[in-house]
Design a protein around this motif. Structure first.
Motif, mmCIF file in Angstrom:
data_model
loop_
_atom_site.group_PDB
_atom_site.id
_atom_site.type_symbol
_atom_site.label_atom_id
_atom_site.label_comp_id
_atom_site.label_asym_id
_atom_site.label_seq_id
_atom_site.Cartn_x
_atom_site.Cartn_y
_atom_site.Cartn_z
ATOM 1 N N LEU A 71 0.853 -1.183 0.000
ATOM 2 C CA LEU A 71 0.000 0.000 0.000
ATOM 3 C C LEU A 71 0.891 1.235 0.000
ATOM 4 O O LEU A 71 1.865 1.298 0.748
ATOM 5 N N VAL A 72 0.557 2.201 -0.829
ATOM 6 C CA VAL A 72 1.201 3.512 -0.778
ATOM 7 C C VAL A 72 0.110 4.547 -0.529
ATOM 8 O O VAL A 72 -0.773 4.737 -1.362
ATOM 9 N N THR A 73 0.143 5.169 0.649
ATOM 10 C CA THR A 73 -0.820 6.226 0.954
ATOM 11 C C THR A 73 -0.131 7.577 0.837
ATOM 12 O O THR A 73 1.084 7.686 0.996
ATOM 13 N N SER A 74 -0.939 8.606 0.589
ATOM 14 C CA SER A 74 -0.362 9.939 0.450
ATOM 15 C C SER A 74 0.201 10.446 1.766
ATOM 16 O O SER A 74 1.159 11.230 1.771
ATOM 17 N N GLU A 75 -0.366 10.005 2.894
ATOM 18 C CA GLU A 75 0.214 10.423 4.180
ATOM 19 C C GLU A 75 1.596 9.816 4.355
ATOM 20 O O GLU A 75 2.546 10.504 4.740
ATOM 21 N N GLU A 76 1.721 8.528 4.043
ATOM 22 C CA GLU A 76 3.023 7.856 4.162
ATOM 23 C C GLU A 76 4.043 8.457 3.191
ATOM 24 O O GLU A 76 5.199 8.719 3.562
ATOM 25 N N ALA A 77 3.605 8.674 1.953
ATOM 26 C CA ALA A 77 4.511 9.163 0.919
ATOM 27 C C ALA A 77 4.811 10.650 1.060
ATOM 28 O O ALA A 77 5.756 11.153 0.443
ATOM 29 N N ARG A 78 3.978 11.352 1.833
ATOM 30 C CA ARG A 78 4.101 12.799 2.031
ATOM 31 C C ARG A 78 3.922 13.567 0.717
ATOM 32 O O ARG A 78 4.409 14.669 0.541
ATOM 33 N N VAL A 79 3.239 12.933 -0.188
ATOM 34 C CA VAL A 79 2.904 13.555 -1.472
ATOM 35 C C VAL A 79 1.650 12.861 -1.990
ATOM 36 O O VAL A 79 1.444 11.681 -1.741
ATOM 37 N N ALA A 80 0.793 13.609 -2.683
ATOM 38 C CA ALA A 80 -0.507 13.078 -3.084
ATOM 39 C C ALA A 80 -0.674 13.075 -4.594
ATOM 40 O O ALA A 80 -0.055 13.868 -5.307
ATOM 41 N N LYS A 81 -1.513 12.164 -5.071
ATOM 42 C CA LYS A 81 -1.914 12.212 -6.477
ATOM 43 C C LYS A 81 -2.563 13.571 -6.744
ATOM 44 O O LYS A 81 -3.287 14.076 -5.876
ATOM 45 N N PRO A 82 -2.305 14.180 -7.885
ATOM 46 C CA PRO A 82 -1.678 13.632 -9.098
ATOM 47 C C PRO A 82 -0.163 13.812 -9.195
ATOM 48 O O PRO A 82 0.399 13.635 -10.273
ATOM 49 N N ILE A 130 -6.078 1.674 -11.924
ATOM 50 C CA ILE A 130 -7.521 1.857 -12.034
ATOM 51 C C ILE A 130 -7.993 2.787 -10.917
ATOM 52 O O ILE A 130 -7.649 2.605 -9.758
ATOM 53 N N GLY A 131 -8.771 3.805 -11.306
ATOM 54 C CA GLY A 131 -9.312 4.741 -10.330
ATOM 55 C C GLY A 131 -10.475 5.507 -10.926
ATOM 56 O O GLY A 131 -10.727 5.447 -12.133
ATOM 57 N N ASP A 132 -11.174 6.254 -10.070
ATOM 58 C CA ASP A 132 -12.398 6.938 -10.507
ATOM 59 C C ASP A 132 -12.215 8.421 -10.795
ATOM 60 O O ASP A 132 -13.155 9.081 -11.224
ATOM 61 N N HIS A 133 -10.999 8.965 -10.568
ATOM 62 C CA HIS A 133 -10.792 10.400 -10.756
ATOM 63 C C HIS A 133 -10.048 10.664 -12.066
ATOM 64 O O HIS A 133 -8.964 10.124 -12.300
ATOM 65 N N TYR A 134 -10.625 11.521 -12.896
ATOM 66 C CA TYR A 134 -10.059 11.777 -14.231
ATOM 67 C C TYR A 134 -8.624 12.290 -14.154
ATOM 68 O O TYR A 134 -7.735 11.760 -14.830
ATOM 69 N N ALA A 135 -8.391 13.317 -13.334
ATOM 70 C CA ALA A 135 -7.061 13.931 -13.278
ATOM 71 C C ALA A 135 -6.106 13.148 -12.383
ATOM 72 O O ALA A 135 -4.973 12.841 -12.775
ATOM 73 N N TYR A 136 -6.555 12.807 -11.169
ATOM 74 C CA TYR A 136 -5.672 12.188 -10.188
ATOM 75 C C TYR A 136 -5.300 10.758 -10.541
ATOM 76 O O TYR A 136 -4.188 10.318 -10.245
ATOM 77 N N ASP A 137 -6.232 10.037 -11.156
ATOM 78 C CA ASP A 137 -5.996 8.629 -11.466
ATOM 79 C C ASP A 137 -5.645 8.401 -12.940
ATOM 80 O O ASP A 137 -4.589 7.864 -13.255
ATOM 81 N N TYR A 138 -6.550 8.817 -13.816
ATOM 82 C CA TYR A 138 -6.378 8.503 -15.236
ATOM 83 C C TYR A 138 -5.248 9.309 -15.888
ATOM 84 O O TYR A 138 -4.280 8.734 -16.395
ATOM 85 N N ILE A 139 -5.363 10.623 -15.851
ATOM 86 C CA ILE A 139 -4.353 11.460 -16.515
ATOM 87 C C ILE A 139 -2.988 11.303 -15.859
ATOM 88 O O ILE A 139 -1.959 11.184 -16.540
ATOM 89 N N ALA A 140 -2.951 11.292 -14.531
ATOM 90 C CA ALA A 140 -1.676 11.201 -13.818
ATOM 91 C C ALA A 140 -0.936 9.911 -14.147
ATOM 92 O O ALA A 140 0.275 9.921 -14.374
ATOM 93 N N SER A 141 -1.647 8.783 -14.178
ATOM 94 C CA SER A 141 -0.980 7.513 -14.467
ATOM 95 C C SER A 141 -0.578 7.418 -15.936
ATOM 96 O O SER A 141 0.534 6.998 -16.258
ATOM 97 N N ARG A 142 -1.471 7.830 -16.824
ATOM 98 C CA ARG A 142 -1.169 7.776 -18.263
ATOM 99 C C ARG A 142 0.035 8.636 -18.623
ATOM 100 O O ARG A 142 0.816 8.290 -19.517
ATOM 101 N N SER A 143 0.193 9.764 -17.941
ATOM 102 C CA SER A 143 1.305 10.672 -18.256
ATOM 103 C C SER A 143 2.665 10.053 -17.953
ATOM 104 O O SER A 143 3.693 10.514 -18.456
#
Length: 241
Positions: A155-166, A188-201
């Motif tokens: 698991l990678v959480t934004s609190e642990e990583a100290r940085v958040a999607k996107p 796979i995720g439900d957010h256009y920018a945070y999940d889809y665009i961020a991963s595809r980039s």
């Protein structure tokens, strides 16, 4: 993109599980236990205002400002009830602490009906699974309580990583744990920018989950858009080489 698919990274909230009732209802339920009678619509409105303000002033649980997930969430809860004219400091602290712990177990979370089957299908294809989520440190316990934790290698959480999607940094941390190039990873995720665009980039095979057809107007190729997690394994097999 080269190389067969080896890993699937998952968003969690509103992808694998969701809050069981509205935040307003759940906050009011806790307030009622403390002898308060509040309107759930008013509380929901106050919560959304508090959440937006804390997210703006203290992004990602304030991890870069010396805060943590519990401190951040308790601040949101206290501010929510303050807006609803609850002013007793001790009572505000009690409500905040109770609600933080209430959202740490399965009582306030509901697993989508297609989640477990989708995770099992991916594993049966020989794929390894990980989580990349804008979530606090409670996530492991929540997934355990909901019967999902055993499916994931990490698991990678934004609190642990100290940085958040996107922000790409959280995906790079996940890719390092996968130990394979981005081209061999799906997300796979439900957010256009945070999940889809961020991963595809980053060259990851990003898929956008659109359960409610709210993203149909966006410029997302149909082969990247799914309305149910039951569709995912078929899509992934096209990239397994």
């Amino acid at each position: 993109m080269q190389g067969p698919l080896r890993w699937v990274l998952w968003d969690v909230k509103d992808t694998l599980l969701k809050v069981r009732r509205s935040v307003g209802e759940q906050y009011c339920h806790e307030a009622k236990r403390a002898g308060l009678s509040l309107d759930s619509v008013e509380v929901e409105t106050a919560f959304r205002r508090a959440y937006r303000q804390f997210s703006r002033i203290h992004p990602n649980y304030g991890t870069s400002q010396g805060l943590n997930g519990k401190t951040w969430w308790c601040g949101v809860v206290r501010d929510t009830f303050l807006q609803c004219r609850v002013q007793d400091p001790a009572l505000l602290d009690k409500l905040a602490d109770n609600l933080y712990h209430n959202f740490s177990n399965s009582d306030n979370w509901e697993v989508f009906p297609d989640s477990k089957r989708a995770l099992e299908s991916c594993s049966s294809l020989g794929l390894k699974l990980g989580v990349v989520s804008n979530f606090d440190s409670r996530l492991e316990g929540i997934l355990q309580a909901c019967g999902l934790l055993s499916h994931f290698s990490f698991l990678v959480t934004s609190e642990e990583a100290r940085v958040a999607k996107p922000n790409p940094a959280i995906f790079y941390l996940a890719l390092k744990k996968c130990g394979v190039p981005a081209a061999q990873v799906a997300h796979i995720g439900d957010h256009y920018a945070y999940d889809y665009i961020a991963s595809r980039s980053l060259g990851i095979h990003g898929y956008l989950l659109d359960r409610d057809k709210k993203h149909c107007h966006l410029d997302v190729p149909q082969q990247h858009l799914i309305s149910s997690l039951e569709e995912l394994s078929i899509r992934l097999q096209t990239n397994m080489g």
